[in-house]
Enzyme design. Structure first.
Site, PDB file in Angstrom:
ATOM      1  N   GLU A  84      50.676  -5.944  34.224  1.00 31.22           N
ATOM      2  CA  GLU A  84      50.537  -4.526  34.570  1.00 31.22           C
ATOM      3  C   GLU A  84      51.670  -4.121  35.518  1.00 31.22           C
ATOM      4  OE1 GLU A  84      48.466  -2.615  33.132  1.00 31.22           O
ATOM      5  OE2 GLU A  84      46.985  -4.000  32.279  1.00 31.22           O
ATOM      6  N   CYS A 148      39.963  -3.532  38.415  1.00 33.84           N
ATOM      7  CA  CYS A 148      41.289  -4.143  38.258  1.00 33.84           C
ATOM      8  C   CYS A 148      42.364  -3.200  38.809  1.00 33.84           C
ATOM      9  CB  CYS A 148      41.570  -4.446  36.787  1.00 33.84           C
ATOM     10  SG  CYS A 148      40.541  -5.767  36.126  1.00 33.84           S
ATOM     11  N   HIS A 167      46.277  -9.085  33.247  1.00 26.94           N
ATOM     12  CA  HIS A 167      45.032  -9.048  32.472  1.00 26.94           C
ATOM     13  C   HIS A 167      45.025 -10.213  31.485  1.00 26.94           C
ATOM     14  CE1 HIS A 167      43.631  -4.759  33.345  1.00 26.94           C
ATOM     15  NE2 HIS A 167      42.567  -5.529  33.457  1.00 26.94           N
TER      16      HIS A 167
END
Length: 214
Positions: A84, A148, A167
């Site tokens: 991410e 998250c 992730h």
């Protein structure tokens, strides 16, 4: 002797349909593998609770003063290991494990909408995929507006961007805990190498800048 680098890697507790959270299983596997003699690795399981994140993360950063904090979370939609690039401040409408949701629906009411990691995730993705690891890695700019994303934004804020979020898919979809642990190991090594290179580049630039001042 060079000082050891301090790295914190976190996973999440079970929530919803994830009775076993592959993120914490993968982080425990990484702890078993280690990151080598030069790295002091600290792992931690994070509750799936907004208020717990708000109290836990500042203490982790303050107590350990790490060079890098990597958060790992599970995505039921993922079939790759996903890096991410950024965390988001707003849009937190989904209740946590305590049925709590921030009234403001944001991490920090006066904070920017988006915070980016200092790491170039596209480069880390390419280098990891080129390493022959056998685990597919991809990049995303949407960490999902749940714990998250909330954790990532908070950590990026606290660490001035020296944070990352990864992730992982649920176990067996398609990767084993061993696969995910090895993937985390290679990715974190790549992240540390990139931070080293950027630091060396900054030092060199700084030296040249002072050198040319008259």
């Amino acid at each position: 002797m060079a000082t050891k680098k301090k790295v914190i890697v976190t996973g999440f507790e079970p929530f919803g349909e994830h009775m076993v959270n592959s993120s914490w299983v993968a982080v425990q596997e990484l702890e078993r593998l280690g990151l080598g003699e030069a790295v002091d690795l600290h792992v931690c399981e994070v509750p799936v609770e907004y208020q717990a994140v708000q109290s836990l993360l500042p203490s982790l950063w303050k107590q350990h003063q790490p060079q890098l904090v990597v958060h790992v979370g599970v995505s039921g939609l993922a079939t790759t290991v996903t890096l991410e690039q950024c965390g988001h401040n707003r849009g937190y409408r989904r209740p946590d494990n305590c049925s709590f949701c921030p009234a403001s629906q944001c991490c920090m009411e006066s904070g920017p909408d988006c915070l980016h990691s200092v790491l170039d995730m596209n480069m880390i993705c390419k280098r990891t995929n080129d390493s022959g690891l056998g685990v597919a890695v991809s990049v995303s700019k949407d960490a999902g507006r749940y714990l998250c994303d909330y954790t990532y934004y908070t950590s990026l804020y606290l660490g001035q961007g020296h944070s990352a979020f990864i992730h992982v898919p649920p176990l067996g979809n398609p990767y084993s805990s061993q696969d995910l642990g090895r993937a985390l190991q290679v990715i974190v090594w790549e992240m540390l190498e990139q931070l080293d290179r950027s630091e060396d580049g900054f030092k060199h630039h700084d030296h040249c800048h002072h050198h040319h001042q008259h």
